[in-house]
Design a protein around this motif. Structure first.
Motif, short mmCIF file in Angstrom:
data_model
loop_
_atom_site.label_atom_id
_atom_site.label_comp_id
_atom_site.label_asym_id
_atom_site.label_seq_id
_atom_site.Cartn_x
_atom_site.Cartn_y
_atom_site.Cartn_z
N ALA A 106 31.99 52.14 -12.80
CA ALA A 106 32.27 53.50 -13.64
C ALA A 106 33.63 53.29 -14.47
O ALA A 106 33.48 53.60 -15.58
N GLN A 107 34.29 52.50 -13.71
CA GLN A 107 35.68 52.51 -14.50
C GLN A 107 35.55 51.55 -15.59
O GLN A 107 36.20 51.52 -16.63
N SER A 108 34.72 50.52 -15.41
CA SER A 108 34.63 49.37 -16.44
C SER A 108 33.81 50.05 -17.57
O SER A 108 34.06 49.98 -18.82
N ALA A 109 32.74 50.86 -17.32
CA ALA A 109 32.30 51.65 -18.25
C ALA A 109 32.59 52.47 -19.06
O ALA A 109 32.58 52.73 -20.48
N VAL A 110 33.96 53.37 -18.37
CA VAL A 110 34.84 54.26 -19.12
C VAL A 110 35.54 53.40 -20.18
O VAL A 110 35.73 53.71 -21.39
N CYS A 111 36.14 52.15 -19.79
CA CYS A 111 36.86 51.44 -20.62
C CYS A 111 36.04 51.12 -21.84
O CYS A 111 36.20 51.11 -23.00
N PHE A 112 34.85 50.39 -21.50
CA PHE A 112 33.82 49.93 -22.66
C PHE A 112 33.33 51.10 -23.55
O PHE A 112 33.24 50.93 -24.88
N MET A 113 33.33 52.33 -22.96
CA MET A 113 32.83 53.35 -23.80
C MET A 113 34.02 53.89 -24.71
O MET A 113 33.77 54.18 -26.06
N ALA A 114 35.19 53.71 -24.32
CA ALA A 114 36.40 54.12 -25.34
C ALA A 114 36.49 53.08 -26.40
O ALA A 114 36.68 53.57 -27.59
N LEU A 115 36.07 51.61 -25.88
CA LEU A 115 36.44 50.72 -27.05
C LEU A 115 35.53 50.73 -28.09
O LEU A 115 35.71 50.47 -29.21
N TYR A 116 34.08 51.19 -27.72
CA TYR A 116 33.14 51.21 -28.46
C TYR A 116 32.91 52.48 -29.46
O TYR A 116 32.60 52.67 -30.63
N LEU A 117 33.70 53.43 -28.91
CA LEU A 117 34.18 54.68 -29.65
C LEU A 117 34.95 54.43 -30.91
O LEU A 117 34.96 54.79 -31.78
N ILE A 118 36.14 53.71 -30.47
CA ILE A 118 36.88 53.30 -31.47
C ILE A 118 36.33 52.27 -32.41
O ILE A 118 36.33 52.36 -33.94
N ALA A 119 35.39 51.37 -31.99
CA ALA A 119 34.58 50.62 -33.11
C ALA A 119 33.82 51.33 -34.07
O ALA A 119 33.72 51.07 -35.31
N LEU A 120 33.08 52.40 -33.61
CA LEU A 120 32.47 53.34 -34.44
C LEU A 120 33.61 53.98 -35.32
O LEU A 120 33.24 54.14 -36.75
N GLY A 121 34.65 54.25 -34.85
CA GLY A 121 35.74 54.94 -35.95
C GLY A 121 36.13 53.93 -36.92
O GLY A 121 36.31 54.04 -38.13
N THR A 122 36.37 52.52 -36.45
CA THR A 122 36.78 51.48 -37.56
C THR A 122 35.64 51.29 -38.73
O THR A 122 35.83 50.87 -39.74
N GLY A 123 34.54 51.63 -38.12
CA GLY A 123 33.40 51.51 -39.22
C GLY A 123 33.40 52.20 -40.28
O GLY A 123 32.80 51.86 -41.26
N GLY A 124 34.09 53.54 -40.13
CA GLY A 124 34.03 54.12 -41.59
C GLY A 124 35.72 53.98 -42.18
O GLY A 124 35.68 54.63 -43.37
N ILE A 125 36.61 53.37 -41.51
CA ILE A 125 37.86 53.08 -42.04
C ILE A 125 38.01 51.91 -42.86
O ILE A 125 38.22 51.61 -43.94
N LYS A 126 37.52 50.82 -42.15
CA LYS A 126 37.85 49.25 -42.75
C LYS A 126 37.04 49.26 -44.18
O LYS A 126 37.58 48.58 -45.14
N PRO A 127 35.81 49.52 -44.12
CA PRO A 127 35.30 49.34 -45.69
C PRO A 127 35.49 50.58 -46.79
O PRO A 127 35.36 49.97 -48.03
N CYS A 128 36.28 51.54 -46.36
CA CYS A 128 36.63 52.39 -47.57
C CYS A 128 38.06 52.46 -47.99
O CYS A 128 38.32 52.92 -48.86
N VAL A 129 39.25 52.16 -46.93
CA VAL A 129 40.45 52.23 -47.32
C VAL A 129 40.87 51.22 -48.27
O VAL A 129 41.56 51.82 -49.22
N SER A 130 40.47 49.96 -48.27
CA SER A 130 40.94 48.98 -49.43
C SER A 130 40.20 49.61 -50.70
O SER A 130 40.89 49.56 -51.57
N SER A 131 39.01 49.95 -50.73
CA SER A 131 38.29 50.36 -51.88
C SER A 131 38.75 51.52 -52.24
O SER A 131 38.92 51.79 -53.60
N TYR A 132 39.23 52.57 -51.58
CA TYR A 132 39.80 53.66 -51.79
C TYR A 132 41.16 53.35 -52.51
O TYR A 132 41.44 54.15 -53.31
N GLY A 133 41.79 52.81 -52.11
CA GLY A 133 43.24 52.33 -52.60
C GLY A 133 43.05 51.65 -54.03
O GLY A 133 43.54 51.98 -54.99
N ALA A 134 42.01 50.88 -54.08
CA ALA A 134 41.63 50.18 -55.44
C ALA A 134 41.10 51.34 -56.45
O ALA A 134 41.18 51.37 -57.56
#
Length: 584
Positions: free
Chosen positions: A139-167
């Motif tokens: 369960a402790q390992s699952a909570v850790c990986f749940m947090a990491l993949y929630l972060i991965a979902l967040g980065t999915g909207g930031i990474k492709p947009c920030v550089s393009s948005y700046g340009a």
């Protein structure tokens, strides 16, 4: 008077925060960029603050073997670079880059909060009897990986947009602003590495010497600062309007071309269908000139009787030249894109095998008692980037411009190719160091020692070389995929370039898995055992060096074939745009 009024506005179709045509002097350019760069600096501090040392967290706190920990880091990091395809699609089709970034930052914040709790709250954090003797529950390992993949979902909207948005803050139709755009990409990557510098030095030290709760908590605070920085510039931003689903447009071209596979394309390409207006039929996009290659898809723009239904155009039977060129542009990008995967595999070794290699070496600074964490050696990659960005921008570009006559000194493909060539030497340096390290182990029987008397700072060259490669290859890719993308698909193409990092991590996982399976036959310890003194990760580095050389040859072939995009005209604000009322 109307023309003079229009000159007040950008000519690339951007609007301000009220959804009105963007006024040049009041929005965009370097006035807006500090907020975007500040957001990116903090967001990268968050990402690298946990990702740089994650392999050791998995190994010491989640009690994972070296190969398993390495693969889990690679898989998570790979996912962080695959999810941008989702974020980019939403940005280009429906939400726009501004709101995609805003929502994604909130996902990252909640992910970081959960990760901090999983490393600090009793019951959520693993039970440890000593520094390296922890026993996490499932369960402790699952909570850790749940947090990491929630972060991965967040980065999915930031990474492709920030550089393009700046340009997006620089008007393509204004030569002065367009010249500044290339410089923006350099300083954008510079800001990324300022965040990475703090992460690899201060945060890694805190994680190893103070605690993982503080080590993950500080990035969570940095994430909150990133949110505030981004929203602070709202009134200054220029925004591209979402243009609807790019995938639907591409599918229409394929279907229309297949339906007319027997139709002959006219010799006179001016007979191909295109709207008569000055603007493209695609909202937020300029018209594109016809190109000669991939001519099969030109059939989609051939006008035949079946393309007319009750005096209206059937978009699944007849497409504009610009739509066809969008598809061609994406197809032309794919071979260039594919050659980025091998370098990304090389790059991801900094957070996996480089860290494990450094963990076996003497980490003391001189004769002092201070020990530098092995993951903190990535600071030299960051220092290298910070060193090379101004060198490239202020010295290499002006010098190359004198000889090539190109405004950016080197073409984007030339820049990428130079980086791929240099990347070979990073793996050679890592392999040679490991050969020397293992020789010391054999000569002095250091097999059972946790740290051999060989300074960890011998790893600096391999990190420094990769930093140099990033300035050439990664920044070159970032600019290339933005500039060569169709106007209404820039987030998607930025995401496409980022997927090379994700696929590079997955390829690293695949190679480690194959190498481990093959090299452990007949009871052997293999190339990457838990005790690297009995292993041969130098063989793995030599393998990557060979793959990098073959990849460079493939890149030179596809770069020679590539045809650059040419736009037929600028997008200007329409009368309807000038008459719009406030919508926010």
């Amino acid at each position: 008077m109307a023309e003079a009024g229009e000159d007040l506005y950008t000519k690339d179709g951007t609007v301000d925060y009220r959804n009105k045509p963007a006024i040049k002097k009041e929005t965009g350019t370097w006035k807006a960029c500090p907020y975007i760069l500040g957001n990116e600096c903090c967001e990268r501090l968050v990402y690298y603050g946990m990702g740089t040392n994650l392999v050791l967290y998995f190994k010491t706190r989640l009690n994972q073997h070296s190969a398993t920990a390495s693969n889990n880091v690679s898989n998570w990091s790979g996912t962080c670079y695959i999810t941008p395809l989702i974020g980019a699609f939403l940005a280009d089709a429906y939400l726009g880059r501004y709101w995609t970034i805003a929502f994604s930052l909130s996902f990252m914040f909640w992910g970081m909060t959960l990760l901090t709790l999983s490393a600090s709250v009793p019951g959520l954090k693993p039970t440890c009897y000593s520094k390296d003797d922890c026993h996490p529950t499932d369960a402790q390992s699952a909570v850790c990986f749940m947090a990491l993949y929630l972060i991965a979902l967040g980065t999915g909207g930031i990474k492709p947009c920030v550089s393009s948005y700046g340009a997006d803050q620089f008007d393509d139709a204004d030569e002065g602003e367009k010249k500044q755009k290339s410089s923006f990409f350099n300083w954008f990557y510079f800001s990324i590495n300022i965040g990475a510098l703090i992460a690899a030095s201060v945060l890694v030290w805190i994680q190893m010497n103070v605690g993982w709760g503080w080590g993950f908590g500080i990035p969570a605070v940095a994430n909150a600062i990133a949110v505030m920085s981004f929203f602070s510039g709202t009134r200054l931003y220029r925004n591209q309007k979402p243009a609807g689903s790019p995938l639907t447009r591409l599918c229409k071209v394929v279907v229309a071309a297949l339906r007319k596979y027997q139709v002959r394309v006219p010799e006179d390409k001016s007979l191909l269908y295109e709207v008569a207006d000055a603007e493209s039929a695609i909202k937020g996009s300029r018209k594109l000139d016809h190109t000669k290659n991939l001519s099969f898809f030109d059939k989609a723009a051939v006008e035949v009787q079946s393309g007319q239904v009750k005096s209206s155009i059937n978009p699944w039977r007849l497409c504009t030249v610009t739509q066809v060129e969008e598809l061609k542009g994406i197809i032309r990008l794919l071979p260039i894109w594919a050659t980025g995967i091998i370098f990304s595999t090389v790059y991801c070794q900094m957070s996996t095998l480089f860290v494990l290699q450094g963990q076996t070496m003497n980490a003391h600074m001189g004769n002092s008692g201070f020990q530098i964490p092995s993951a903190s050696l990535s600071i030299f990659d960051t220092i290298s980037v910070i060193f090379w960005v101004p060198i490239y921008d202020r010295l290499i570009v002006p010098y190359a411009r004198k000889y090539t006559g190109k405004k950016n000194g080197l073409t984007q493909l030339q820049r990428i190719g130079i980086g791929l060539f240099i990347s070979i030497f990073s793996m050679v340096a890592a392999a040679v160091l490991e050969v020397i390290r293992l020789r010391n182990v054999r000569e002095h029987n250091y097999y059972e020692r946790d740290h051999i008397p060989m300074s960890i700072f011998w790893q600096v060259p391999q990190y420094f070389i990769i930093g140099c490669v990033e300035v050439f290859t990664y920044i070159g890719q970032m600019e290339f995929f933005y500039e060569q993308a169709p106007d209404a698909m820039r987030s998607l193409c930025s995401a496409l370039s980022l997927t090379t990092v994700g696929l590079g991590n997955y390829l690293s996982t695949l190679l480690v898995t194959i190498v481990t399976k093959v090299s452990t036959r007949n009871g052997k310890l293999g190339w990457i055992p838990d005790n690297l003194n009995y292993g041969h990760i130098d063989y793995f580095f030599w393998l990557l060096a060979v793959l990098s050389a073959l990849n460079l040859i493939a890149f030179l072939a596809v770069a020679n074939w590539y045809t650059y995009k040419t736009a037929a005209g600028a997008r200007r604000p329409s009368n309807e745009d000038f008459e719009k009322k406030d919508t926010l």
